[in-house]
Design a protein around this motif. Sequence first.
Motif, PDB file in Angstrom:
ATOM      1  N   THR A 337       0.808  -1.229   0.000  1.00 47.81           N
ATOM      2  CA  THR A 337       0.000   0.000   0.000  1.00 47.81           C
ATOM      3  C   THR A 337       0.837   1.274   0.000  1.00 47.81           C
ATOM      4  O   THR A 337       0.332   2.339  -0.380  1.00 47.81           O
ATOM      5  N   CYS A 338       2.100   1.191   0.426  1.00 48.56           N
ATOM      6  CA  CYS A 338       2.977   2.380   0.531  1.00 48.56           C
ATOM      7  C   CYS A 338       2.364   3.449   1.434  1.00 48.56           C
ATOM      8  O   CYS A 338       2.556   4.643   1.202  1.00 48.56           O
ATOM      9  N   SER A 339       1.641   3.055   2.456  1.00 47.35           N
ATOM     10  CA  SER A 339       0.977   4.012   3.332  1.00 47.35           C
ATOM     11  C   SER A 339       1.111   3.559   4.777  1.00 47.35           C
ATOM     12  O   SER A 339       0.628   2.481   5.139  1.00 47.35           O
ATOM     13  N   SER A 340       1.764   4.391   5.597  1.00 42.35           N
ATOM     14  CA  SER A 340       1.884   4.073   7.025  1.00 42.35           C
ATOM     15  C   SER A 340       0.519   4.102   7.703  1.00 42.35           C
ATOM     16  O   SER A 340       0.231   3.284   8.581  1.00 42.35           O
ATOM     17  N   SER A 341      -0.319   5.048   7.312  1.00 43.56           N
ATOM     18  CA  SER A 341      -1.635   5.159   7.914  1.00 43.56           C
ATOM     19  C   SER A 341      -2.501   3.956   7.572  1.00 43.56           C
ATOM     20  O   SER A 341      -3.235   3.439   8.419  1.00 43.56           O
ATOM     21  N   ALA A 342      -2.431   3.479   6.324  1.00 44.80           N
ATOM     22  CA  ALA A 342      -3.231   2.325   5.924  1.00 44.80           C
ATOM     23  C   ALA A 342      -2.747   1.052   6.601  1.00 44.80           C
ATOM     24  O   ALA A 342      -3.523   0.101   6.766  1.00 44.80           O
ATOM     25  N   GLY A 369       3.240   7.365  16.093  1.00 45.34           N
ATOM     26  CA  GLY A 369       4.349   6.974  15.242  1.00 45.34           C
ATOM     27  C   GLY A 369       3.999   7.001  13.767  1.00 45.34           C
ATOM     28  O   GLY A 369       4.821   7.395  12.928  1.00 45.34           O
ATOM     29  N   ALA A 370       2.770   6.585  13.428  1.00 47.76           N
ATOM     30  CA  ALA A 370       2.345   6.610  12.025  1.00 47.76           C
ATOM     31  C   ALA A 370       2.283   8.035  11.486  1.00 47.76           C
ATOM     32  O   ALA A 370       2.303   8.239  10.269  1.00 47.76           O
ATOM     33  N   THR A 371       2.234   9.018  12.379  1.00 49.58           N
ATOM     34  CA  THR A 371       2.141  10.418  11.959  1.00 49.58           C
ATOM     35  C   THR A 371       3.494  11.114  11.955  1.00 49.58           C
ATOM     36  O   THR A 371       3.820  11.848  11.023  1.00 49.58           O
ATOM     37  N   VAL A 372       4.290  10.897  12.992  1.00 47.41           N
ATOM     38  CA  VAL A 372       5.509  11.700  13.162  1.00 47.41           C
ATOM     39  C   VAL A 372       6.801  10.927  12.968  1.00 47.41           C
ATOM     40  O   VAL A 372       7.859  11.537  12.801  1.00 47.41           O
ATOM     41  N   ASN A 373       6.768   9.592  12.997  1.00 42.28           N
ATOM     42  CA  ASN A 373       8.002   8.812  12.906  1.00 42.28           C
ATOM     43  C   ASN A 373       8.174   8.300  11.481  1.00 42.28           C
ATOM     44  O   ASN A 373       7.503   7.369  11.059  1.00 42.28           O
ATOM     45  N   MET A 374       9.066   8.933  10.722  1.00 41.48           N
ATOM     46  CA  MET A 374       9.266   8.591   9.314  1.00 41.48           C
ATOM     47  C   MET A 374      10.756   8.366   9.042  1.00 41.48           C
ATOM     48  O   MET A 374      11.413   9.164   8.367  1.00 41.48           O
ATOM     49  N   ASP A 375      11.300   7.283   9.605  1.00 41.81           N
ATOM     50  CA  ASP A 375      12.728   7.005   9.412  1.00 41.81           C
ATOM     51  C   ASP A 375      13.048   6.713   7.954  1.00 41.81           C
ATOM     52  O   ASP A 375      14.036   7.215   7.407  1.00 41.81           O
ATOM     53  N   GLY A 376      12.239   5.871   7.323  1.00 39.17           N
ATOM     54  CA  GLY A 376      12.484   5.536   5.919  1.00 39.17           C
ATOM     55  C   GLY A 376      12.388   6.741   5.014  1.00 39.17           C
ATOM     56  O   GLY A 376      13.183   6.899   4.071  1.00 39.17           O
ATOM     57  N   ALA A 377      11.414   7.623   5.295  1.00 36.19           N
ATOM     58  CA  ALA A 377      11.272   8.840   4.485  1.00 36.19           C
ATOM     59  C   ALA A 377      12.488   9.742   4.649  1.00 36.19           C
ATOM     60  O   ALA A 377      12.956  10.346   3.677  1.00 36.19           O
ATOM     61  N   ASN A 458       9.375   2.662   7.991  1.00 34.16           N
ATOM     62  CA  ASN A 458       8.566   3.548   8.843  1.00 34.16           C
ATOM     63  C   ASN A 458       7.766   2.756   9.863  1.00 34.16           C
ATOM     64  O   ASN A 458       7.779   3.063  11.062  1.00 34.16           O
ATOM     65  N   VAL A 459       7.050   1.740   9.404  1.00 38.91           N
ATOM     66  CA  VAL A 459       6.183   0.986  10.320  1.00 38.91           C
ATOM     67  C   VAL A 459       7.016   0.087  11.235  1.00 38.91           C
ATOM     68  O   VAL A 459       6.602  -0.192  12.373  1.00 38.91           O
ATOM     69  N   GLU A 460       8.193  -0.345  10.788  1.00 38.76           N
ATOM     70  CA  GLU A 460       9.065  -1.126  11.670  1.00 38.76           C
ATOM     71  C   GLU A 460       9.529  -0.275  12.852  1.00 38.76           C
ATOM     72  O   GLU A 460       9.561  -0.737  14.000  1.00 38.76           O
ATOM     73  N   GLY A 461       9.884   0.977  12.566  1.00 37.01           N
ATOM     74  CA  GLY A 461      10.284   1.872  13.648  1.00 37.01           C
ATOM     75  C   GLY A 461       9.161   2.098  14.646  1.00 37.01           C
ATOM     76  O   GLY A 461       9.391   2.135  15.864  1.00 37.01           O
ATOM     77  N   ASP A 462       7.933   2.224  14.156  1.00 40.68           N
ATOM     78  CA  ASP A 462       6.780   2.387  15.051  1.00 40.68           C
ATOM     79  C   ASP A 462       6.596   1.153  15.933  1.00 40.68           C
ATOM     80  O   ASP A 462       6.368   1.264  17.149  1.00 40.68           O
TER      81      ASP A 462
END
Length: 539
Positions: A337-342, A369-377, A458-462
């Motif tokens: 999906t390429c979406s942290s929120s999804a 985390g899905a909103t502010v934590n974007m390590d991959g980005a 991103n989601v792994e960091g969360d």
Amino acid sequence: MEKCEVNGHAVSKCPESSASVKSENRGCKNRFMGFLKRNLLVILTVSGVLVGVGLGMIIRNMNLTRAQMTYFAFPGEMLLRMLKMIILPLVVCSLISGAASLDTRSLGKLGGIAVSYFLVTTLIASSIGVALAFIIQPGVGAGALNTNNLFLETVSTNKETADSFLDLARNLFPSNLVAAAFRSYVTDYKNIPVGNISNGTIIYQKVPYGTETDGMNILGLVLFALVFGVALRKLGAEGEELIRFFNAFNEATMVLVSWIMWYVPLGIMFLVGSKIVEMDDVVLLVTSLGKYIFASILGHVIHGCLILPLIYFGLTRRNPYTFLAGLITPFTTAFATCSSSATLPSMMKCVEENNGVDKRISRFILPIGATVNMDGAAIFQCVAAVFIAQLNNHVLNAGQIFTILVTATASSVGAAGIPAGGIITIAIILEAIGLPTNDLSLMLAVDWIVDRTTTVVNVEGDALGAGILHHFNEVEQSKRRLEQEEARGEQELAEVKVEAVANVQAEEETSPLVTHRPALAADTSCDNLLDTEGMESVL
């Protein structure tokens, strides 16, 4: 024929060995069926990705029209719509119930740990991106590469850096909470005449003004939900009914999530397949921008497979890969999906059920985390900034490199958790270091490749952040239990007080356990004597 001896007689087969073989076979079958039942969704999801790749490669040769491509992508579009539908109630209700279930002292401490973790990991990710870009040098020697050769669309980036950060602060406090569910604040510009010069030429000045753009203001909703949950906690008994309402709402939302998860394999298959079908010339893009793609994905692998697990192990002393093994389904969903929120619904479900993270912790930290934590980005944004600088033969100095690190860390907080949401934030970095933004369409052309590993990191960091907070929360609770047990023991010892009064009548028999009530001088009746004797005998 197999023979054995029973009571001195040769028989064709031992009954005990036959029964043991049958029981072993039955046990293996039961274990296999149990494993299949537990991991059926994971197997189906991974199979959906593989089948989608093959299906996309087959249908790609059929030369479909744009309309036919849209119809082919319809099942994948339905998955995205269902996941986006559930984001708003999931984020708001989970954050309110999570913040209300934690006491103020724990909330402040866990919040501080979460912010520190997000900040440190994002800074490390930005440093990895910059270092890899200077080592691999994807833009060196690629000056002839331009957007016209690849027939790419241009990206509109006329936003000032200062206004980007001001918009981030404005979106933290939405003026209309209902509108924040589907619109967010953004600054636009208009030219107004400010006067004439001597030859009659009109002078225009660029003036910023606020507009609303489509897209959920997830940052404002997160802040409101956190503060509202703390306020409900402060109300005490009066706020319990509303807290129970949001808890029930959240549990019902998680039931809906569990239903949607069974549609994920089918939706992912068509999402991946449609992306492969839509690309005009994948080979040209990959060969032209291969070093940039390689640098970005290598940064994601280093950060996701080494740095984040090391941080988790260093803080918890637990195996991080065992923790990550229970999150294959949300990782696959993030890749498709390429979406942290999804990915948030499946992530929350798997973290709680497979890894045993406290619901209060997961529902507090994962939406944030899905909103502010974007390590991959942050990694691919830094690689892209250095890549564009090298593409334009621009030598970056130490101050510009520091600006890239700080700006990438700060701008990743406001990056939208949607596909291609990080492309716009690259423009902020480029404006901050004075580089042209007309090459951003190169990033957009290969973003569908890089964004998949970006979202997984991103989601792994969360998820690892939730595991770390769960560990600290357990340690804190065990300390409090020990303190309470010690206090209870001291209180029990303090309550055991025995008062001894000297026995005047029989001094040699005085015991600290015997207490005598002195008789009144005027009262020498028989009842008082019996009472005294009775007390002594009982004691």
